[in-house]
Design an enzyme around this catalytic site. Structure first.
Site, mmCIF file in Angstrom:
data_model
loop_
_atom_site.group_PDB
_atom_site.id
_atom_site.type_symbol
_atom_site.label_atom_id
_atom_site.label_comp_id
_atom_site.label_asym_id
_atom_site.label_seq_id
_atom_site.Cartn_x
_atom_site.Cartn_y
_atom_site.Cartn_z
ATOM 1 N N THR A 49 0.848 -1.202 0.000
ATOM 2 C CA THR A 49 0.000 0.000 0.000
ATOM 3 C C THR A 49 0.882 1.249 0.000
ATOM 4 O OG1 THR A 49 -1.743 -1.154 1.190
ATOM 5 C CG2 THR A 49 -1.758 1.242 1.337
ATOM 6 N N GLY A 50 0.405 2.291 -0.684
ATOM 7 C CA GLY A 50 1.151 3.558 -0.684
ATOM 8 C C GLY A 50 1.410 4.024 -2.102
ATOM 9 N N SER A 51 2.074 5.163 -2.222
ATOM 10 C CA SER A 51 2.274 5.735 -3.561
ATOM 11 C C SER A 51 3.244 4.899 -4.399
ATOM 12 C CB SER A 51 2.774 7.175 -3.432
ATOM 13 O OG SER A 51 3.976 7.224 -2.683
ATOM 14 N N GLY A 58 6.311 -0.707 -0.420
ATOM 15 C CA GLY A 58 7.211 0.389 -0.102
ATOM 16 C C GLY A 58 7.558 0.399 1.377
ATOM 17 N N ASP A 93 8.542 3.462 4.773
ATOM 18 C CA ASP A 93 8.759 4.859 5.182
ATOM 19 C C ASP A 93 10.229 5.084 5.496
ATOM 20 O OD1 ASP A 93 5.987 5.750 5.097
ATOM 21 O OD2 ASP A 93 5.714 4.242 6.646
ATOM 22 N N GLY A 121 3.760 1.899 7.623
ATOM 23 C CA GLY A 121 2.491 2.290 8.235
ATOM 24 C C GLY A 121 2.157 3.748 8.058
ATOM 25 N N GLY A 122 2.986 4.463 7.277
ATOM 26 C CA GLY A 122 2.657 5.853 6.978
ATOM 27 C C GLY A 122 1.263 5.975 6.375
ATOM 28 N N GLU A 159 -0.373 -5.333 5.973
ATOM 29 C CA GLU A 159 0.923 -5.458 5.284
ATOM 30 C C GLU A 159 1.781 -6.510 5.979
ATOM 31 O OE1 GLU A 159 1.352 -0.877 3.614
ATOM 32 O OE2 GLU A 159 2.323 -1.399 5.479
HETATM 33 C C1 5RP Z 1 1.628 2.116 4.094
HETATM 34 C C2 5RP Z 1 3.089 1.895 4.051
HETATM 35 C C3 5RP Z 1 3.830 2.411 2.869
HETATM 36 O O1 5RP Z 1 4.569 1.387 2.311
HETATM 37 C C4 5RP Z 1 4.739 3.509 3.300
HETATM 38 O O2 5RP Z 1 3.970 4.488 3.979
HETATM 39 C C5 5RP Z 1 5.454 4.143 2.113
HETATM 40 O O3 5RP Z 1 4.547 4.861 1.343
HETATM 41 P P1 5RP Z 1 4.981 5.631 0.028
HETATM 42 O O4 5RP Z 1 5.318 4.602 -0.991
HETATM 43 O O5 5RP Z 1 3.743 6.424 -0.334
HETATM 44 O O6 5RP Z 1 6.139 6.516 0.374
HETATM 45 O O7 5RP Z 1 3.683 1.318 4.917
HETATM 46 O O8 5RP Z 1 1.066 1.659 5.289
#
Ligand code: 5RP
Length: 221
Positions: free
Chosen positions: A29-31, A83, A85, A96-97, A104
């Site tokens: 999950t995430g960008s 991904g 953080d 977990g951002g 996950e």
């Molecule tokens: C979501 C996450 C993401 O992997 C993490 O926050 C990185 O996000 P991004 O790819 O947007 O930088 O752990 O819960």
């Protein structure tokens, strides 16, 4: 597209090399994971489906016509791509951002290989500059917060946020995490904690890092 997004897209595309034909793929999950989903759509005819680590990821997979499979109906996953953080050279991560840390961690636990995709800004010598997310049962919020203070952190409730599991996230600021394996156990053992966003006991196996020189591959020793 800005430079950072171009790096995220480059590592997402590189992760396709770890996807086996006819397999079910674990998707984070995430960008950065979103770029991976978009890349996966290009080879969707070659895979059997995907297990999603969040409702958001499930929706994006479905928008691309990728079959979403329940984790309980899968006995093995060859790869989980997600991904982070923050990540160290030892492949321990803060995640977990986006608030999806619990699912996950579950999907990552099932996978044989964890491929972390990240732009170079995520590689750090010591974890903790990024506030550590902790998913908590709502009635335990204050208690867990007090325990975080005892550990030397400054807990802040993520405002207006509820996880896919109906819980809260406490973001813990100010920690310098020198022993992530021990801290992961310690926080997970606190009553009311669902999951801590430390991924050290099951770290990444491969890190695809996007920088100015392109994609660098690091493997766990
Ligand atoms: C979501 C996450 C993401 O992997 C993490 O926050 C990185 O996000 P991004 O790819 O947007 O930088 O752990 O819960």
């Amino acid at each position: 597209m800005n430079e950072q997004d171009a790096r995220k897209q480059a590592v997402a595309k590189a992760a396709l090399a770890y996807v086996e034909d006819d397999s079910i793929v674990g998707v984070g999950t995430g960008s950065t994971a979103d770029f991976f989903i978009d890349a996966l759509a290009g080879i969707k005819g070659r895979i059997a489906g995907a297990v999603a680590s969040s409702e958001k990821t499930a929706a994006r997979l479905q928008q691309h016509g990728i079959r979403v499979v329940e984790l309980n109906s899968v006995s093995e996953l060859t790869v989980y791509v997600d991904g982070a953080d923050e990540i160290t050279e030892h492949m321990a991560m803060i995640k977990g951002g986006g608030g999806a840390l619990t699912r996950e961690k579950i999907v990552a636990a099932v996978a044989q290989r964890f491929v972390c995709i990240a732009d170079a800004s995520k590689l750090v010598p010591v974890l903790g500059k990024f506030p550590l997310p902790v998913e908590v049962i709502p009635m335990a919020q204050s208690y867990v917060g007090r325990q975080m203070v005892k550990l030397g952190g400054m807990p802040r409730l993520r405002q207006g946020f509820s996880t896919d599991n109906g819980n809260l996230i406490i973001d813990v600021h100010g920690l310098s995490i020198v022993d992530p394996v021990a801290l992961e156990s310690r926080i997970n053992n606190i009553a009311g904690v669902v999951t801590v966003g430390l991924f050290a006991q099951r770290p990444a196996d491969v890190l695809l890092l996007g920088g100015a020189e392109g994609v660098r591959t690091l493997r766990r020793a």
